[in-house]
Write an enzyme that holds these catalytic residues in place. Structure first.
Site, short mmCIF file in Angstrom:
data_model
loop_
_atom_site.label_atom_id
_atom_site.label_comp_id
_atom_site.label_asym_id
_atom_site.label_seq_id
_atom_site.Cartn_x
_atom_site.Cartn_y
_atom_site.Cartn_z
N HIS A 65 -1.86 -9.17 -0.54
CA HIS A 65 -1.31 -7.82 -0.72
C HIS A 65 -0.56 -7.43 0.57
O HIS A 65 -1.00 -7.77 1.67
CB HIS A 65 -2.42 -6.82 -1.01
CG HIS A 65 -1.89 -5.49 -1.46
ND1 HIS A 65 -1.38 -4.57 -0.58
CD2 HIS A 65 -1.73 -4.96 -2.69
CE1 HIS A 65 -0.94 -3.51 -1.26
NE2 HIS A 65 -1.15 -3.73 -2.55
N GLU A 72 5.54 -6.87 -5.82
CA GLU A 72 5.36 -5.51 -5.33
C GLU A 72 6.34 -5.25 -4.18
O GLU A 72 6.04 -5.62 -3.04
CB GLU A 72 3.93 -5.29 -4.82
CG GLU A 72 2.87 -5.29 -5.88
CD GLU A 72 1.66 -4.45 -5.48
OE1 GLU A 72 1.30 -3.56 -6.25
OE2 GLU A 72 1.09 -4.68 -4.40
N LYS A 103 -8.19 -0.20 -3.75
CA LYS A 103 -8.06 -0.26 -2.29
C LYS A 103 -9.33 0.29 -1.61
O LYS A 103 -10.42 0.04 -2.11
CB LYS A 103 -6.79 0.48 -1.85
CG LYS A 103 -5.55 -0.03 -2.62
CD LYS A 103 -4.25 0.47 -2.10
CE LYS A 103 -3.11 -0.09 -2.96
NZ LYS A 103 -1.78 0.25 -2.48
P1 13P Z 1 0.73 2.45 -5.85
O1 13P Z 1 0.61 2.28 -7.33
O2 13P Z 1 -0.14 3.52 -5.28
O3 13P Z 1 2.16 2.54 -5.41
O4 13P Z 1 0.15 1.09 -5.18
C1 13P Z 1 0.62 -0.11 -5.64
C2 13P Z 1 -0.20 -1.19 -5.07
O5 13P Z 1 -0.18 -1.45 -3.88
C3 13P Z 1 -1.09 -1.94 -5.98
O6 13P Z 1 -1.59 -3.08 -5.38
#
Ligand code: 13P
Length: 257
Positions: free
Chosen positions: A99, A171, A14
């Site tokens: 995302h 996700e 990120k």
């Molecule tokens: P986390 O593993 O910090 O929950 O984030 C997941 C994510 O958004 C991966 O793209």
């Protein structure tokens, strides 16, 4: 369509690291990844700045690089955008798309079709398409319906996936960065549904390789529960991918069997 792909563990960094920290994290991960005999793939998604150097100089056959987002356009006068062609020339192999943070903060739901079309028609990059429901949708039992809509929108401009490798990342939005998780059983149910949806959408033009991976608060303490099922082809990891030791422990121990 191949029934399952090599397991894949993806680190989504990120906007958490500066340039030097990104290079240093990548170095540690490279050192901890053996070049031989590894039965899974690792993909790192730094921001665009370190991505160029890391991808261009990458010599590790078990580590691939990709970008966290793509432009809906192929090239030309689009200020601020980075083209897929440019990424491919740097040796990138993967591209994250849709995302939930991009959908939420940059209103990207409506340009998903253009983004996927650009990736599929204008590049050889492997898309990692993120889908998932929010907490309200989950509580209302809308998980499958929400994902179906996201998939239909994302693939609405694409008629064939023949010859392509496609990864869908499930996700659940409420599980991202919250420490909350779903059970492997629940993930498997959703992953199987996603596979059915792709088969129904593309019937005779299915991708060559297809996998569904899970993301949302995966860490060193809970990753093992997602191991061992061919319906969970890998993991998309956020915060735990920022700690080399944790990420390597997950990456070097995630297999089907
Ligand atoms: P986390 O593993 O910090 O929950 O984030 C997941 C994510 O958004 C991966 O793209």
């Amino acid at each position: 369509m191949k029934n399952f792909i090599r397991p894949i563990i993806i680190g989504n960094w990120k906007m958490n690291l500066d340039y030097k920290s990104s290079l240093s994290l990548a170095k540690k991960i490279n050192l901890g990844r053996s070049q031989k005999g590894i039965k899974n793939d690792v993909v790192l998604l730094p921001d665009f700045l370190p991505l160029a150097e890391l991808s261009l100089k990458n010599k590790n056959k078990n580590i691939f690089y990709g970008a966290q987002d793509t432009s809906p356009f192929s090239s030309g006068p689009y200020t601020g955008e980075v083209s897929l062609e440019n990424l491919e020339k740097l040796g990138c192999k993967y591209i994250l798309v849709g995302h939930s943070e991009r959908r939420q903060y940059f209103s990207e739901d409506k340009i998903m079709a253009l983004k996927m079309e650009n990736i599929i028609k204008n590049s050889k990059l492997i898309p990692i398409l993120c889908v998932g429901e929010n907490l309200k949708q989950r509580k209302n039992g809308q998980t499958v319906a929400v994902i179906k809509k996201q998939l239909q929108e994302a693939f609405s401009k694409i008629k064939s996936l023949s010859g392509k490798k496609i990864i869908i990342a499930y996700e659940p939005i409420w599980a991202i960065g919250t420490g909350k998780n779903i059970s492997a059983k629940e993930a498997i149910v959703v992953h199987k549904k996603i596979k059915e949806m792709i088969v129904a959408m593309f019937k005779n033009n299915l991708p060559r390789e297809f996998g569904v991976i899970y993301g949302g608060s995966v860490n060193v303490n809970n990753f093992k529960k997602f191991k061992g099922s061919e319906d969970i082809s890998g993991l998309l990891i956020g915060s735990s991918s920022l700690r080399a030791k944790d990420f390597l422990k997950i990456a070097n121990n995630f297999f089907y069997v």
